[in-house]
Motif scaffolding. Structure first.
Motif, mmCIF file in Angstrom:
data_model
loop_
_atom_site.group_PDB
_atom_site.id
_atom_site.type_symbol
_atom_site.label_atom_id
_atom_site.label_comp_id
_atom_site.label_asym_id
_atom_site.label_seq_id
_atom_site.Cartn_x
_atom_site.Cartn_y
_atom_site.Cartn_z
ATOM 1 N N UNK A 48 47.994 9.957 -3.548
ATOM 2 C CA UNK A 48 48.136 8.483 -3.688
ATOM 3 C C UNK A 48 46.834 7.597 -3.519
ATOM 4 N N UNK A 49 46.675 6.714 -4.424
ATOM 5 C CA UNK A 49 45.437 5.706 -4.270
ATOM 6 C C UNK A 49 45.593 4.879 -3.223
ATOM 7 N N UNK A 50 44.581 4.550 -2.490
ATOM 8 C CA UNK A 50 44.807 3.629 -1.226
ATOM 9 C C UNK A 50 44.749 2.250 -1.948
ATOM 10 N N UNK A 56 41.487 -3.201 -6.872
ATOM 11 C CA UNK A 56 40.067 -3.288 -7.842
ATOM 12 C C UNK A 56 40.238 -2.816 -9.074
ATOM 13 N N UNK A 57 41.012 -1.672 -9.232
ATOM 14 C CA UNK A 57 41.103 -0.980 -10.443
ATOM 15 C C UNK A 57 42.175 -1.647 -11.400
ATOM 16 N N UNK A 172 44.350 8.679 -15.226
ATOM 17 C CA UNK A 172 45.438 8.204 -14.298
ATOM 18 C C UNK A 172 45.835 6.628 -14.412
ATOM 19 N N UNK A 173 45.396 5.972 -15.679
ATOM 20 C CA UNK A 173 45.734 4.753 -15.994
ATOM 21 C C UNK A 173 46.433 4.215 -17.139
ATOM 22 N N UNK A 174 46.659 2.947 -17.429
ATOM 23 C CA UNK A 174 47.511 2.646 -18.344
ATOM 24 C C UNK A 174 46.949 1.288 -18.997
ATOM 25 N N UNK A 175 47.027 0.816 -20.200
ATOM 26 C CA UNK A 175 46.666 -0.503 -20.789
ATOM 27 C C UNK A 175 47.940 -0.811 -21.566
ATOM 28 N N UNK A 176 48.420 -2.056 -21.157
ATOM 29 C CA UNK A 176 49.257 -2.901 -22.009
ATOM 30 C C UNK A 176 48.693 -3.639 -22.718
#
Length: 342
Positions: A48-50, A56-57, A172-176
């Motif tokens: 789990x990311x802090x 910030x991401x 681990x990301x996404x873009x809308x």
């Protein structure tokens, strides 16, 4: 020539699904609620990311372009967490003159963003520079108040289907991304106290947000213009949404046509040389001739940006879904080349 007809998914009411992950796909409409608080964001080791990483991401930007008979207005607001930036400029084709203003401010100073492309408000205000973008299911409203440039505009978005998609980004990301071009626009623009004619103007918007790559780059082409007496819009991009999906489409007379992946060939060292913009399946074959370039370079450790946005003219052709060919001859539009470390 190959046809390109991707499958569309019904736009979900909420972007983040019950499993804590985004709904991925090319949608048939706007996604109104991002419900980001339910997104399960993990680091590169699947933990789990802090809280700081989660904050910030996440990046977001909104952009509007209005093309008139002899001018182009471009406005942007970007929140990159460590800082926020924005610009508003108006370029005149008849005189080759530009009025331009830009901001780069630390953190969220003077900046507010919306998490929804159809229900919210984004604004950037500092000293004599004020820009506000309000979104709703039916329209986008733009207000600009600077010393030289003032605008109060309403852009109709409900008259046609937008390009809307959510794609995996990095590990681990996404873009809308949601965009729509060749939209009707009403209201007023004043340049140095003189009103501009909106009679033939058409507009486009861009709402992009997500947990994007730390280092991101893209190339982009955009048109909103009358072609053969009908409203024509084009959006082509390479570099961000390309994990099984691409953000390419045209609009003609209010109807959207999705396009195959885009190719951009240009000379980064020479801002005056034409670009070649094409699609994988051959539906688009265009040459872009730059006339003006808004550029900035920022390199301050955590953040870096090498940004060039061009105003110019497109010549070539596109093939419509019915097989007919639409010729473009010196049609006004934008192109962009951008590297960001954020």
């Amino acid at each position: 020539m190959s046809s390109y007809q991707p499958l569309l998914t019904k736009a979900p009411a909420q972007l983040i699904q019950a499993n804590g992950q985004p709904a991925f796909g090319l949608f048939d409409g706007s996604v109104p609620d991002f419900n980001l608080q339910t997104f399960v964001y993990q680091n590169l080791m699947d933990k789990k990311a802090n809280t700081l990483a989660r904050y910030f991401h996440y990046k977001q930007f909104q952009f509007i372009c209005v093309t008139g008979s002899d001018w182009v207005l471009a406005v942007a607001i970007a929140d990159i967490r460590y800082a926020n930036s924005g610009f508003a400029y108006l370029y005149r084709f008849d005189t080759n003159q530009t009025v331009s203003k830009g901001l780069l401010l630390p953190g969220a100073l003077g900046c507010k963003m919306s998490d929804s492309p159809s229900a919210g408000e984004a604004k950037q205000q500092f000293a004599a520079y004020k820009v506000t973008i309000k979104t709703s299911p039916s329209d986008w409203q733009l207000n600009i108040n600077t010393n030289e440039l003032k605008a109060n505009l309403t852009i109709e978005k409900s008259s046609q289907m937008p390009l809307a998609l959510c794609a995996p980004t990095g590990y681990n990301g996404f873009t809308y991304t949601e965009k729509s071009n060749a939209l009707k626009v009403s209201g007023s623009i004043e340049l140095q106290g003189h009103p501009l004619d909106l009679t033939l103007a058409l507009a486009g918007y861009d709402f992009s947000a997500g947990f994007m790559r730390r280092q991101t780059s893209w190339r982009w082409a955009s048109i909103s213009a009358m072609v053969d007496g009908k409203a024509f819009g084009l959006n082509m991009a390479a570099g961000v949404n390309e994990t099984g999906l691409c953000e390419n489409a045209l609009w003609f007379d209010g109807h959207i046509q999705h396009l195959s992946p885009a190719s951009f060939v240009f000379d980064r060292k020479d801002n005056t040389k034409p670009w070649q913009v094409s699609s994988l399946c051959g539906e688009v074959q265009l040459e872009f001739t730059p006339l003006y370039c808004r550029q900035e370079k920022v390199n301050i450790g955590l953040l870096a940006s090498n940004f060039r946005q061009y105003v110019g003219l497109y010549t070539g052709f596109v093939v419509l879904q019915n097989g007919s060919t639409l010729q473009l001859n010196k049609v006004k539009g934008l192109a962009e080349d951008h590297y960001a470390k954020w």
